[in-house]
Write a protein that holds these residues in place. Sequence first.
Motif, short mmCIF file in Angstrom:
data_model
loop_
_atom_site.label_atom_id
_atom_site.label_comp_id
_atom_site.label_asym_id
_atom_site.label_seq_id
_atom_site.Cartn_x
_atom_site.Cartn_y
_atom_site.Cartn_z
N TYR A 69 40.41 48.53 29.15
CA TYR A 69 41.35 47.41 29.08
C TYR A 69 41.93 47.31 27.68
CZ TYR A 69 38.96 46.05 33.37
OH TYR A 69 38.44 46.06 34.63
N GLU B 94 44.11 42.12 27.32
CA GLU B 94 43.52 41.97 28.67
C GLU B 94 42.07 41.50 28.58
OE1 GLU B 94 46.20 45.38 30.98
OE2 GLU B 94 44.22 45.89 30.18
N MET B 95 41.34 41.99 27.58
CA MET B 95 39.96 41.53 27.38
C MET B 95 39.93 40.04 27.01
SD MET B 95 37.50 43.75 27.87
CE MET B 95 36.08 43.28 26.89
N ILE C 2 42.24 37.67 27.49
CA ILE C 2 42.75 36.75 28.52
C ILE C 2 41.67 36.47 29.58
CG2 ILE C 2 43.77 38.35 30.21
CD1 ILE C 2 45.64 35.37 28.79
#
Lengths: 263, 339
Positions: A95, A99-100, A102
């Motif tokens: 990721y 992305e991590m 969020i």
Amino acid sequence: MELKPIITVNDLHFSYPKRPVLEGIDFTLRRGEVVSLLGPNGCGKSTLIRLILKLIHASQGEIWLNEKTLHRYSHREIAEHIAYIPQYNNVPFNYSVIEMVIMGRISKLGFFAAPSASDYTIAHEALERVGISDLASRPFGQLSGGQKQMVLLARALTQGVDTFIMDEPVSGLDYGNQIRLLELIVSLSSQGYTFLKTTHYPDHALLVSSRVAVMNGGKIIADGLPEEVITPEMIRSVYGIEADLIVHDTHIRCLPIFNKGTL
Amino acid sequence: MKNIKPISWIIGSTLLLIVVATLSLLWGQYPITLDTLISYLQFKAFGGAGNDTYTMLDNIILQIRLPRVLLAILIGSALATSGAAFQAMFVNPLVSPGILGVLAGASFGAAMGMLISDQWFVVQLLAFAFGFVAVGVAVLIGTMVTNSRSTVMLVLGGVISSALFTSMLSIIKYLADPYSTLPAIVYWLMGSLTMADLHGVLLICVPMLASVIGLIVLGKYFDLMSLGDEEAKALGINVTMVRLGAIILATIASSLSVVMAGIIGWIGLIIPHIIRMAVGPSHRLLMPLSAIVGGAFLLLADTISRLAFSVEVPIGILTSLIGIPVFIIVLKNARAAWN
């Protein structure tokens, strides 16, 4: 004035089959504190943290989170009060950093909802607060250990809670990143965040903690102000080594005594 | 490619699916031109003077090609989304939809149906039911052996369940009439979309679409599930419910794919990998794209199997033959998308 308790642990016991791990833990985490759980390998620090996060269940005793016992909370409700920062590790899918981060918003989203623009704003702000906003689109797997730990801290910030639990936060970090992370904990603490963290380093506990609880053999054997709890006698009894406490630049520091050729 | 907006990927892949579906409707032993197809669709939508060509097209398109196109899309979507969901849930990019034994169980059920009954309905019912039984056995073994909910035990439960139902399938084959039932079982296990009929497809499209959409909705939780159970729980996920939901939805989707077309391999494994290489691993985009591209891929493979050879090659063989080299290429490049 007595600080308001966030987590209260009463007479907590936990056993693996044929192996007791925790034997009668009493412990309180109060608002605004930075508490270090100190102790040797296998003393039950991580087990206590996992119990507080309801990742495992106690065989006896109870844990209170604010006004209710822990078993009355779902994981989602716990995530609305406490953010957990595990030791960084590899994830199977690479990721991106954003992305991590969020993922910290997931407990706020409805079943059919996707993260909104404001969720992304919060995530980017969190990255900025921990000083890695330039890494947002980088793959998490390609970061250094220190950067990964900062990403996990940013993810905790996006959860919008003020209590953080950290498991060995400096584990695997290089010397500089260890100190930078500790400085960040002190900085966030001054902004009102509460921390409970496990550590292997009495010196780190002295640097950042408002209170230290020492664990050994599944029990809390000392709990109090860092300079009162961390003594040469305690180091000798818990770790089996000698240590000196010195004062440096207003801080009390712990230096282990290194004996050459003792074997 | 990762700078392209998610919505552009969705639109682009949907257009690709429409193009493949249109070509699949046009191409066949009786070729149809695009003009003819458009005027036929206008006739069906708005009415007008019919003719003999339209009567023939009713037969070719509505009875033969459209059901097959819809079935290929549905099965491709179902297998690809199930594979992507399981890969996240078992924190392993090499997992495919059959990991919990659903395909072995459904195969056994179908073979038993062929052995004990002449009714196609019985075959389909048993295939669907034993898909669930096999997954139930895997979950039971996984949770009972160690009294833990670890995914490793669940995978081992799936291995045991698959082995059990594969053995029982061998018993059925051994007992089957070698001149009629056995060839039917063997041919059916190779996977084929030739059984597609409009009524059957319309019947299964509701549960199948619901399963695919359900898995897409769960997509945002799969990102967290792939970090491991403890981290997912600490971030607020009800891991047990998400896992149970994903297993049930993927089992419905996979069982129904076996019910309608036998065993079609590789799609659940390679499509998520291809998508991950293109758009990254986030399941919020990976899941819907897997559904669309999985559908397009199987449809394309089926169209090739209908046209490229003088004898129609069973689709399961073709997806394997395409899947293996694609997987080798994907593996070579996939390290960037998974650690």
